[in-house]
Scaffold this motif. Structure first.
Motif, short mmCIF file in Angstrom:
data_model
loop_
_atom_site.label_atom_id
_atom_site.label_comp_id
_atom_site.label_asym_id
_atom_site.label_seq_id
_atom_site.Cartn_x
_atom_site.Cartn_y
_atom_site.Cartn_z
N LEU A 141 2.52 -9.98 10.99
CA LEU A 141 1.51 -9.67 11.57
C LEU A 141 0.25 -10.04 11.36
CD1 LEU A 141 2.00 -7.11 7.85
CD2 LEU A 141 2.39 -5.91 10.75
N ARG A 142 -0.14 -9.68 13.19
CA ARG A 142 -1.34 -10.60 13.04
C ARG A 142 -2.86 -8.77 13.05
NH1 ARG A 142 -2.11 -10.08 18.47
NH2 ARG A 142 0.43 -8.95 19.05
N GLU A 143 -4.09 -9.49 12.62
CA GLU A 143 -5.12 -8.47 12.90
C GLU A 143 -4.51 -6.83 11.71
OE1 GLU A 143 -6.78 -7.39 16.19
OE2 GLU A 143 -6.84 -9.80 16.88
N PRO A 144 -4.26 -7.40 10.30
CA PRO A 144 -2.87 -6.44 9.83
C PRO A 144 -4.03 -5.49 8.86
CG PRO A 144 -2.85 -7.89 8.46
CD PRO A 144 -3.44 -8.98 9.45
N ALA A 145 -3.75 -4.28 9.02
CA ALA A 145 -4.54 -2.85 8.62
C ALA A 145 -3.66 -2.11 7.59
CB ALA A 145 -4.83 -1.74 9.01
N VAL A 146 -4.19 -1.91 6.48
CA VAL A 146 -3.23 -1.40 4.92
C VAL A 146 -3.30 -0.34 5.05
CG1 VAL A 146 -4.06 -1.92 2.90
CG2 VAL A 146 -4.31 -3.34 4.13
N THR A 147 -2.80 0.65 4.97
CA THR A 147 -3.08 1.91 4.70
C THR A 147 -2.30 2.63 3.36
OG1 THR A 147 -2.70 2.54 7.21
CG2 THR A 147 -1.71 4.68 5.40
N PRO A 148 -3.02 3.31 2.43
CA PRO A 148 -2.23 3.72 0.85
C PRO A 148 -1.30 4.91 1.03
CG PRO A 148 -4.92 4.60 0.78
CD PRO A 148 -4.40 4.11 2.72
N MET A 149 -0.59 4.61 0.20
CA MET A 149 0.39 5.26 -0.04
C MET A 149 0.30 5.80 -1.63
SD MET A 149 4.15 2.94 1.10
CE MET A 149 5.21 4.61 0.94
N THR A 150 0.97 7.34 -1.46
CA THR A 150 1.30 8.53 -2.47
C THR A 150 2.01 8.35 -3.74
OG1 THR A 150 1.23 10.31 -1.26
CG2 THR A 150 -1.24 9.38 -1.67
N LEU A 151 2.08 8.24 -4.77
CA LEU A 151 3.39 8.73 -5.35
C LEU A 151 3.76 10.13 -5.38
CD1 LEU A 151 4.53 8.03 -8.19
CD2 LEU A 151 2.82 9.36 -9.49
N SER A 152 4.92 10.55 -5.02
CA SER A 152 5.22 11.57 -4.87
C SER A 152 6.78 11.82 -5.83
CB SER A 152 6.23 11.56 -3.37
OG SER A 152 7.03 10.53 -3.29
N GLU A 153 6.79 10.60 -6.48
CA GLU A 153 7.63 11.42 -8.04
C GLU A 153 8.51 10.47 -8.54
OE1 GLU A 153 11.88 13.28 -6.92
OE2 GLU A 153 11.70 11.52 -4.59
N ARG A 154 8.71 10.70 -9.49
CA ARG A 154 9.68 9.21 -10.18
C ARG A 154 11.38 9.55 -10.29
NH1 ARG A 154 7.68 6.96 -16.62
NH2 ARG A 154 9.96 5.46 -16.56
N GLN A 155 11.82 8.65 -10.22
CA GLN A 155 13.61 8.89 -9.88
C GLN A 155 13.36 8.92 -11.73
OE1 GLN A 155 14.51 8.94 -6.35
NE2 GLN A 155 12.93 9.32 -6.70
N ASP A 156 15.59 8.97 -11.38
CA ASP A 156 15.81 9.11 -12.06
C ASP A 156 16.13 7.52 -13.11
OD1 ASP A 156 16.19 11.97 -12.45
OD2 ASP A 156 17.92 11.59 -11.56
N ASP A 157 16.33 6.86 -12.54
CA ASP A 157 16.38 5.35 -12.77
C ASP A 157 15.40 4.56 -12.91
OD1 ASP A 157 14.86 5.42 -10.51
OD2 ASP A 157 17.00 3.72 -9.55
N GLY A 158 14.30 5.00 -13.23
CA GLY A 158 13.04 4.85 -13.54
C GLY A 158 11.96 4.41 -12.23
#
Length: 849
Positions: free
Chosen positions: A790-807
């Motif tokens: 990656l050259r000149e990387p940008a950062v985009t946050p991700m949001t929590l959507s759910e918890r899976q059965d396996d934790g």
């Protein structure tokens, strides 16, 4: 016959002149022209003879003259007016007092050197001048700073030249009783002292002197006192001298003793205790150890909690763009001085060594690195120009191996210079005459061409006279008699294009680049219609024979009878010389090897005096050159052969002088004014003037670093519960981090992607004992090279959507595809806490396996 002891007998001023003593001991006079004019009126000839030193002036003026002045109503009126003006300056609300109260109640600013005035020789070069300008600008703005440094009994060396042009050094004794200083004293009048432990049960004791820099007290620690033995007494003997152990002791006194001096000063005077501690370079880094010790021993905190509180309120500024410029000490030497019988019961030597350990790829585990410690003990760090910030992030990227170089938490604040100190009175008067309340831009825009050019002529003539005087003194010192020096009367010409070059003389600044083609330089100097002349100065470190050889090469060239009227080398470059040199030059030359100039401020001072810069695009010039305020010397950065690189850049320098600069300077109209040149001067003053000032710099420090540091420190709260909580959280995160994993990443599928589309991602993350509140999950994306880096990387946050059965947890994110070409991305997990200064603070990141 030699005296066995020297002492200073101070003048007792007549009562009507008592206010003069107060004016002398506040160093505001060093940048306040009306106060200097008042001192000059005491005895104009003596004022010149003592080198504009008011302490010496009042010590040597005849008692009859003082009695005469004490009976002169006009002079007494001037004294009273100056005293009243100073009192108003010291007490009125200024920029900082208009803040909302969120800024720190106090800031402690530590530096190994301070360049305030030539009568207080406690500086060697740019670092000290910058520190002095920082304090002066803080005073002008009303920022509640306490400066902390050392009082060197021999200061930095006085430079002279041998007959052969070799640099010689002399270290005159600095007598604090003959300086504008006062001794810090306890309420009962006894001198205040601080102590620092040493190996073998010895104790290093230091007196504390106060230099009042306007509204800002500067505390200077002095080991040359009777309480110390010979070794301890010499700790503050000279700036940047001695063995490694000697330097280590100086830095222990500056850091540890400096914090103790600040505590004593605040206790004695009632000044608010600093909320923010600013380390100007790594030399003062041990201040963090003392603050941790205080918190552990006096407040009962754990080491980890004390470290968090200390970091939150500490700012670290790095000034070097090369690893060789960093102080490093053998680990065994640090162990010896912080362990054994000198060990702190609350701060183990192992904890100390870990702070400065070069435990990263390419580091040397046998050395303790002061800059590395500075970064680990400060939540906020900065370089001193935009380019230097980039270079610093590359230099120290090893401390944050899981992050892209651009994400290394080192910002930048570009240096500035204190205009009242460095701008010639003639330029200031022009602007004051034209400003009429309209500000800097209005002033410089309305000054007439004729007035601006007349001022530059006056300043050039003053420089010529000063250079002849200094050159004559230099040749006398080299062994020449008066009868041999008649030629000096014709050295330099007030009507010739004058180029200045003055700075320290390490190899990367390339003092001798202009000598690459001596015949071509001679042709420039002796051109029949468009000659140029050079005024050159600079000091090499006493141990740098390479730098001394460069000076000797320059001196020998300048000694040539054919061209010595057009080029001079002036020894003993310092504040006094600089105040004539910057205003008198038409062009300021700077030709370092890019990118080794961290900032460089001499060109800023020239610009404020209506000078144009001719420079490699390095340091501050890289961000503020606009093609009109001067000329860029093309850099051959990337050329591997150093000699060939020098040849290319020297050729570019000659061509600019021959084809652009000299022709424009000598292109005058019927009134003998070079209109296009003056247009450039006006543009420089208008556009660079506000940017290069130290008041802009200090405001940036307040807003970008001091205020956030104070707020972070307060967020850890007065009873330190916040610091304890943050330390515990960090310990839990570090222990749990091996269990943090990015399992797999799902993305939008499509046959082709086009600009303007949205890429949707789902990341499945395992956090072990941590919760989603403890982390940030991010998409790191941007253009990629052929190796998918990656050259000149940008950062985009991700949001929590759910918890899976396996934790595991699912996080979703979207990235707008706003550019064409090869594109890549990855997903990253980093620690998150509201009290962290940055996501990279812990140096932890989890990436897809």
């Amino acid at each position: 016959m030699r005296a066995i002891r020297r002492l200073m007998v101070r003048t007792v001023l007549p009562e009507p002149l008592a206010a003069l003593g107060e004016l002398v001991t506040n160093l505001r006079w060093s940048w306040h022209q009306p106060t200097q004019e008042l001192f000059a009126a005491v005895d104009p000839e003596l004022w010149a003879e003592v080198g504009h030193d008011p302490v010496r002036l009042l010590g040597e003026v005849r008692p009859e003259r003082l009695a005469e002045l004490a009976a002169d109503p006009a002079f007494l009126g001037l004294v009273q007016a100056a005293h009243d003006d100073l009192q108003q300056y010291l007490t009125e609300a200024r920029w900082y007092q208009d803040h909302d109260g969120a800024a720190p109640r106090g800031v402690a600013y530590f530096s190994p050197e301070f360049g305030i005035t030539r009568v207080l020789p406690q500086y060697s070069g740019g670092l000290g001048i910058l520190a002095g300008d920082h304090l002066k600008a803080a005073s002008d703005l009303g920022v509640p700073i306490i400066g902390v440094g050392l009082l060197y009994r021999h200061g930095y060396f006085v430079q002279s030249l041998s007959r052969e042009g070799w640099q010689q050094e002399r270290y005159p004794v600095v007598d604090p009783d003959n300086l504008p200083l006062v001794r810090l004293r306890e309420a009962d009048g006894t001198p205040a002292q601080v102590t620092v432990g040493m190996p073998g049960g010895r104790v290093l004791t230091a007196a504390v002197w106060v230099a009042q820099v306007g509204r800002v007290p500067l505390l200077l620690l002095d080991s040359y006192i009777d309480d110390n033995g010979p070794v301890e007494r010499d700790v503050t003997d000279r700036l940047y001298g001695g063995s490694r152990e000697h330097r280590l002791l100086q830095e222990m006194l500056l850091g540890v003793g400096g914090v103790r001096a600040v505590r004593a000063y605040c206790r004695i005077t009632g000044a608010p205790a600093p909320e923010v501690f600013h380390t100007n370079e790594g030399h003062a880094g041990f201040l963090g150890l003392e603050r941790i010790r205080e918190l552990v021993e006096e407040r009962g905190l754990t080491y980890e909690a004390a470290l968090e509180f200390t970091r939150a309120g500490t700012v670290f500024t790095t000034h070097t763009p090369v690893p060789a410029g960093i102080d490093r000490f053998p680990v065994d030497l640090v162990k010896q001085h912080f362990g054994g019988d000198n060990a702190s019961p609350s701060l183990s030597v192992e904890q100390i060594l870990a702070l400065g350990a070069e435990d990263y790829e390419g580091g040397d585990p046998s050395f303790f690195n002061m800059a590395v410690m500075g970064l680990r003990l400060a939540a906020r760090a900065n370089g001193v120009s935009t380019l230097h910030g980039e270079v610093s992030r590359g230099m120290f990227a090893g401390l944050w191996p899981s992050f892209d170089e651009r994400e290394v938490p080192i910002s930048s604040i570009t240096n500035g210079v204190h205009a009242p100190t460095w701008v010639a009175p003639e330029i200031l008067r022009l602007e004051e005459k034209a400003v009429a309340g309209g500000g800097w831009t209005a002033a410089t825009a309305t000054v007439s061409d004729a007035d601006l050019w007349s001022a530059k002529r006056t300043l050039r003539a003053r420089l010529v006279a000063s250079a002849r005087r200094r050159l004559r003194d230099s040749w006398h010192g080299r062994g020449s008699g008066a009868a041999e020096l008649g030629w000096i009367d014709d050295v330099l010409d007030p009507g010739v294009l004058t180029i200045g070059f003055a700075r320290r003389v390490p190899s990367y600044k390339r003092l001798t680049l202009m000598l690459r083609d001596p015949a071509r330089l001679k042709a420039l100097l002796l051109h029949p219609e468009r000659p140029v002349q050079f005024v050159i100065a600079g000091k090499a470190h006493p141990a740098d024979d390479g730098g001394k050889r460069m000076i000797q090469e320059m001196v020998r060239f300048a000694d040539d009878p054919e061209i010595r009227h057009r080029i001079v080398f002036l020894p003993d470059y310092g504040i006094g010389m600089a105040q004539d040199l910057y205003p008198g030059c038409d062009v300021w030359l700077n030709n370092p090897l890019r990118p080794y100039e961290a900032c460089g401020t001499s060109g800023m001072k020239a610009a404020l005096n209506a000078g144009l810069n001719l420079s490699i695009r390095d340091g501050w010039w890289d961000e503020w050159s606009d093609g009109v305020n001067g000329w860029d010397i093309p850099s051959a950065e990337g050329v591997d052969d150093p000699s060939y690189r020098d040849e290319l850049e020297a050729t570019a320098l000659y061509e600019l002088l021959e084809n652009e600069i000299a022709p424009r300077f000598y292109d005058v109209d019927g009134e003998d004014v070079p209109r296009r040149w003056v247009d450039q001067l006006r543009h420089t003053l208008t556009t660079l003037g506000p940017k290069v000032q130290a008041t802009r710099m200090v405001r940036d420090y307040v807003e970008q670093l001091y205020r956030p540091a104070a707020q972070a420190s307060r967020s850890l709260n007065a009873d330190f519960d916040g610091a304890v909580s943050l330390a515990d959280w960090k310990e839990q995160v570090r222990a749990a981090w091996p269990h943090v994993r990015v399992g797999h990443v799902e993305t939008t599928t499509a046959d082709t992607f086009e600009r303007g589309q949205t890429l949707r991602l789902h990341a499945f993350v395992t956090l072990g004992p941590l919760t989603p509140d403890d982390v940030d999950v991010q998409v790191v994306h941007g253009p990629v090279d052929d190796a998918d880096t990656l050259r000149e990387p940008a950062v985009t946050p991700m949001t929590l959507s759910e918890r899976q059965d396996d934790g595991a947890y699912r996080f979703d994110g979207e990235v707008e595809l706003d550019r064409t070409g090869a594109f890549g991305y990855t997903v990253r997990v980093v620690p998150h806490h509201p009290l962290l200064s940055d996501g990279s603070e812990l140096g932890l990141a989890a990436l897809p396996e």
